[in-house]
Design a protein around this motif. Structure first.
Motif, PDB file in Angstrom:
ATOM      1  N   LEU A 371       0.849  -1.215   0.000  1.00 11.44           N
ATOM      2  CA  LEU A 371       0.000   0.000   0.000  1.00 11.44           C
ATOM      3  C   LEU A 371       0.875   1.252   0.000  1.00 11.44           C
ATOM      4  O   LEU A 371       0.524   2.256  -0.639  1.00 11.44           O
ATOM      5  CB  LEU A 371      -0.925  -0.041   1.218  1.00 11.44           C
ATOM      6  CG  LEU A 371      -2.354   0.511   1.039  1.00 11.44           C
ATOM      7  CD1 LEU A 371      -2.976   0.088  -0.275  1.00 11.44           C
ATOM      8  CD2 LEU A 371      -3.231   0.105   2.212  1.00 11.44           C
ATOM      9  N   ASP A 372       2.011   1.183   0.667  1.00 10.86           N
ATOM     10  CA  ASP A 372       2.922   2.343   0.646  1.00 10.86           C
ATOM     11  C   ASP A 372       3.396   2.608  -0.783  1.00 10.86           C
ATOM     12  O   ASP A 372       3.478   3.756  -1.229  1.00 10.86           O
ATOM     13  CB  ASP A 372       4.134   2.076   1.571  1.00 10.86           C
ATOM     14  CG  ASP A 372       3.727   2.110   3.049  1.00 10.86           C
ATOM     15  OD1 ASP A 372       4.519   1.632   3.900  1.00 10.86           O
ATOM     16  OD2 ASP A 372       2.585   2.555   3.327  1.00 10.86           O
ATOM     17  N   GLU A 375       0.557   4.179  -2.586  1.00 10.17           N
ATOM     18  CA  GLU A 375       0.396   5.569  -2.141  1.00 10.17           C
ATOM     19  C   GLU A 375       1.431   6.464  -2.813  1.00 10.17           C
ATOM     20  O   GLU A 375       1.163   7.615  -3.152  1.00 10.17           O
ATOM     21  CB  GLU A 375       0.509   5.659  -0.620  1.00 10.17           C
ATOM     22  CG  GLU A 375       0.197   7.045  -0.054  1.00 10.17           C
ATOM     23  CD  GLU A 375       0.109   7.050   1.476  1.00 10.17           C
ATOM     24  OE1 GLU A 375       0.132   8.152   2.042  1.00 10.17           O
ATOM     25  OE2 GLU A 375       0.019   5.938   2.070  1.00 10.17           O
ATOM     26  N   GLU A 396      -7.870   1.479   5.569  1.00 11.60           N
ATOM     27  CA  GLU A 396      -6.553   1.846   5.019  1.00 11.60           C
ATOM     28  C   GLU A 396      -6.607   1.882   3.493  1.00 11.60           C
ATOM     29  O   GLU A 396      -6.057   2.769   2.856  1.00 11.60           O
ATOM     30  CB  GLU A 396      -5.507   0.815   5.473  1.00 11.60           C
ATOM     31  CG  GLU A 396      -4.795   1.163   6.757  1.00 11.60           C
ATOM     32  CD  GLU A 396      -4.042   2.481   6.606  1.00 11.60           C
ATOM     33  OE1 GLU A 396      -4.472   3.475   7.212  1.00 11.60           O
ATOM     34  OE2 GLU A 396      -3.101   2.533   5.801  1.00 11.60           O
ATOM     35  N   VAL A 400      -5.832   5.346   1.126  1.00  9.71           N
ATOM     36  CA  VAL A 400      -4.941   5.445  -0.043  1.00  9.71           C
ATOM     37  C   VAL A 400      -5.736   5.692  -1.325  1.00  9.71           C
ATOM     38  O   VAL A 400      -5.340   6.498  -2.173  1.00  9.71           O
ATOM     39  CB  VAL A 400      -4.079   4.170  -0.150  1.00  9.71           C
ATOM     40  CG1 VAL A 400      -3.276   4.161  -1.436  1.00  9.71           C
ATOM     41  CG2 VAL A 400      -3.166   4.049   1.076  1.00  9.71           C
ATOM     42  N   ARG A 404      -5.349   8.629  -4.161  1.00  6.58           N
ATOM     43  CA  ARG A 404      -5.262   8.398  -5.620  1.00  6.58           C
ATOM     44  C   ARG A 404      -6.386   9.137  -6.342  1.00  6.58           C
ATOM     45  O   ARG A 404      -6.192   9.678  -7.436  1.00  6.58           O
ATOM     46  CB  ARG A 404      -5.363   6.907  -5.914  1.00  6.58           C
ATOM     47  CG  ARG A 404      -4.285   6.025  -5.334  1.00  6.58           C
ATOM     48  CD  ARG A 404      -3.028   5.998  -6.143  1.00  6.58           C
ATOM     49  NE  ARG A 404      -3.102   5.203  -7.357  1.00  6.58           N
ATOM     50  CZ  ARG A 404      -2.143   4.340  -7.748  1.00  6.58           C
ATOM     51  NH1 ARG A 404      -1.063   4.199  -7.002  1.00  6.58           N
ATOM     52  NH2 ARG A 404      -2.250   3.665  -8.872  1.00  6.58           N
ATOM     53  N   ILE A 640      -7.611   1.860  -6.809  1.00  2.18           N
ATOM     54  CA  ILE A 640      -6.181   1.524  -6.710  1.00  2.18           C
ATOM     55  C   ILE A 640      -5.716   0.766  -7.956  1.00  2.18           C
ATOM     56  O   ILE A 640      -4.646   1.038  -8.504  1.00  2.18           O
ATOM     57  CB  ILE A 640      -5.931   0.705  -5.418  1.00  2.18           C
ATOM     58  CG1 ILE A 640      -6.040   1.623  -4.188  1.00  2.18           C
ATOM     59  CG2 ILE A 640      -4.582   0.002  -5.457  1.00  2.18           C
ATOM     60  CD1 ILE A 640      -6.089   0.894  -2.854  1.00  2.18           C
TER      61      ILE A 640
END
Ligand code: SF4
Length: 727
Positions: A371-372, A375, A396, A400, A404, A640
């Motif tokens: 996820l980092d 991001e 979480e 993120v 986006r 995402i």
């Protein structure tokens, strides 16, 4: 097992969080506290309501329950009436009896002593929770007794705890407007203080979503926290969403989904000395309630059988639970451990332990690394997408996805389109098992609108403000390409509206009937007036699933190829997904990856729209009810993964106005269509309604500026009325 100690925040910090922290982050913070306190246990009660009278001398502006003397539906419950009522409830395995109602001289301390004694006799072991601090203060005054004497007499007759009603908002500026003649805040607090001193546990409500400002809420919570520090007698804090019906406050809307989640979360975060936060199922949509149980709420109230007060206020009755089993299924579906208890959280036989604080299991955090990367702007692979889909907290993913979204659609607008769905025919020969809309050619319910009827209805829609028409229907062998050309050209030549219509499935069927290629068919329909293609018929673009749910329908590759052909002739399209047929996470990701890959090649998709399968009235069972958390997780994953599809539409038609509003915090930038009419989903019994005014309200309450758009996402009108003061 060590008791959890929650960090204390200041009033200023609380106000800042409530006003400025993105919703997904606020949910995550509150959920972490809730999990540290209760693990995944979620409490509920099996309760019955007895409202002795709806006559009341107090006549609050906020109340839709009270009736004036002489009103035809005014009533007073005699003790005989109460006995009959309780006789009916004796075999309901209740945990709670909730006694609350209006205040009139006839219902004095003697009446309530007899009523509680009768209830104790007829429902032994059931918690007799009742009466608000307002009622107790009132009957004490009428009897010339102190609060303590009144409580002692009620306790002796079986009274077990005080419900939290009557608190509304403590701040005098608001209280005098919404509950003009009600007791003052200090008097309410003093009644609870006395009760706590007598060992009578109580709950505390906070009515929000009317005329209060954020700081009035923090002020209210601070007074509760202060008394709790002193007595420790409160069990649960109960944020109550204001219901508008029948009140004289002249408000059109109560608090939206986003507002309810934010207030529930801040209640959990701020009240560090309250064991429980409860929100009542009979005040809201079940999908929203599901999300709230992951936003700090550890208790969803009860069955509240024969509850009248919320009902009079307009609370959605279709969402109520009527059995403890239903509530258990609902909570298990959300990944919770359901715990049947009562309103003072006593242990109920056969139920998981109430007070244990199991350490939350810490799973691998490989999702965090992935996820980092996302991001930071990285493109996600299918393998990594499956990991975060299954393992990352949905809040979480939302955090993120929101970041986006702001990169993909800069600025603070959230859009919607004013449109109409219109069906050509409900006759279809494809028999999809998930479809409740279609009928057989020979059925008496069969219909097919003529081109003139279509043009006439579209004209009406345009006159009412619609800028987009979405015409779709069943695959009816009687409707040849000339029928569709007549509909399209009739609209093009007579109505100023954008024609965003048909679906790959219909076009494939028409081409086959005419023995022409897809490209030729698309070109003829475009020449007749078709301007863009909705992404209907995609369901799940994985043939193993399609063979089960729609064996006779377009296969995945054919659907994608047709969209590629449409893009090839300059026709923009959207892409959709219907999920919840029992497909795996990997199959959902395969669908999204196929859309992304095609978009990389053509750039022809303007938006992506997912919604959950509604099983009622279809030939397909739903392996698992797709709740509000499932939806927000999927919306975030779509944002995402689809890093090349600009717009992501929320889906109120299946998810309801509140959860789809929350989608605007989880990566969606568009609220979809105002939709003057819709027949396909409503055929399954799911029948949410919105109008343009409600859409503006929901987008604003989510912190975005509403903007009406065209089908191609050009802005028509921005409702940038800064005059709408921040709450
Ligand atoms: S979903 Fe469409 S193609 Fe399938 S049965 Fe319904 S109308 Fe026909």
């Amino acid at each position: 097992m060590s008791e959890f100690t929650q960090k204390r925040i200041t009033d200023a910090e609380a106000l800042d969080l409530l006003q400025n922290m993105p919703t997904a982050e606020l949910m995550a913070q509150a959920d972490a506290i809730r999990k540290a306190r209760h693990g995944n246990k979620t409490y509920y009660v099996h309760s019955h309501n007895l409202n002795p009278t709806n006559l009341c001398v107090v006549k609050c502006n906020l109340c839709s329950f009270w009736r004036p003397e002489g009103a035809k539906d005014a009533y007073i419950t005699t003790l005989d009436d109460a006995r009959k009522n309780l006789e009916r409830a004796q075999n309901w395995n209740l945990t709670d009896l909730h006694i609350v109602g209006g205040m009139i001289p006839e219902l004095d301390i003697e009446y309530y002593e007899k009523l509680f004694s009768l209830s104790r006799e007829m429902l032994p072991g059931v918690l007799l929770q009742g009466m608000t601090a307002v009622e107790i203060h009132w009957i004490a005054g009428n009897a010339g007794l102190s609060i303590r004497e009144t409580l002692e007499r009620l306790k002796a007759s079986g009274f077990g705890s005080i419900s939290g009603g009557g608190a509304e908002i403590f701040h005098a500026d608001i209280r005098k407007k919404i509950a003009t003649t009600k007791i003052l805040a200090q008097q309410w607090l003093d009644v609870h203080r006395e009760a706590h001193k007598l060992g009578i546990p109580t709950n505390a409500t906070m009515l929000f979503g009317h005329i209060e400002k954020d700081w009035h809420l923090i002020d209210h919570l601070s007074r509760l926290r202060e008394l709790q520090d002193e007595t420790g007698g409160f069990q649960a804090a109960i944020p109550l969403p204001f219901q508008t019906n029948g009140t004289s406050l002249g408000l059109k809307y109560g608090p939206s989904g986003d507002r309810q989640v934010r207030v529930a979360a801040i209640t959990r975060i701020y009240l560090d000395n309250f064991p429980h936060v409860r929100m009542l199922v009979n005040y809201m949509d079940r999908k929203l309630l599901g999300v709230l149980t992951h936003s700090g709420v550890d208790d969803i109230g009860g069955t509240s059988l024969e509850e009248r007060i919320a009902k009079e206020g307009g609370a959605p009755q279709s969402q109520k639970f009527f059995t403890a089993e239903e509530m258990e299924d609902f909570l298990s579906n959300l990944g919770h451990t359901p715990v049947l208890t009562n309103s003072v959280y006593a242990q109920v036989d056969g139920q998981p332990e109430v007070k244990a604080f199991p350490a939350a299991a810490v799973g691998s955090r490989r999702w965090k690394t992935i996820l980092d990367r996302v991001e930071a702007g990285g493109r996600i692979t299918a393998e990594d997408a499956a990991i975060i889909y299954n393992e990352a907290p949905f809040q979480e993913l939302g955090r993120v996805a929101n970041i986006r979204r702001c990169k993909a659609v800069p600025g603070d607008l959230a859009t919607y389109v004013f449109d109409k769905n219109l069906n050509t025919t409900n006759v279809c020969v494809v028999d999809c098992k998930f479809c409740a809309f279609y009928t057989k050619p020979e059925s008496g319910k069969a219909y097919a609108r003529s081109p003139d009827e279509i043009v006439a209805e579209v004209k009406q829609a345009a006159e009412a403000g619609a800028t987009q028409i979405l015409i779709q229907g069943g695959l009816n062998p009687d409707l040849k390409i000339d029928y569709y050309e007549a509909c399209l050209s009739g609209i093009r030549d007579n109505v100023d509206i954008w024609i965003h219509s048909l679906s790959p499935t219909e076009i494939e069927f028409i081409a086959a009937m005419e023995h022409i290629s897809i490209k030729e068919c698309l070109q003829r329909l475009k020449d007749a007036g078709l301007q863009s293609l909705p992404g209907g018929g995609a369901e799940i673009l994985v043939d193993d699933i399609r063979k089960q749910i729609s064996p006779k329908k377009t296969r995945s590759k054919a659907w994608l190829d047709l969209m590629e052909d449409a893009h090839g002739i300059g026709m923009k399209t959207t892409a959709t997904m219907v999920y919840g047929f029992g497909e795996t996470t990997e199959q959902r990701i395969e669908h999204l990856m196929k859309v992304r890959d095609l978009q990389d090649r053509t750039g022809g998709f303007t938006a992506f729209i997912p919604w959950s399968f509604s099983p009622d009235m279809t030939d397909l069972d739903c392996p698992r009810f797709q709740n509000g958390v499932d939806y927000l997780r999927l919306i975030a994953m779509a944002r995402i993964i689809l890093d090349n599809v600009p717009h992501l539409q929320a889906g109120w038609v299946t998810e309801g106005p509140d959860v789809s509003q929350l989608a605007l915090q989880f990566g969606a930038d568009d609220y979809g269509g105002v939709l003057m009419t819709e027949e396909v989903v409503s055929a399954t019994g799911v029948n949410y309604q919105v109008d343009e005014d409600l859409v503006l309200h929901l987008i604003r309450e989510a912190g975005w500026i509403p903007a009406q758009r065209t089908t191609q996402y050009d802005t028509i009108k921005v409702y940038d009325d800064k005059s709408v003061a921040k709450a």
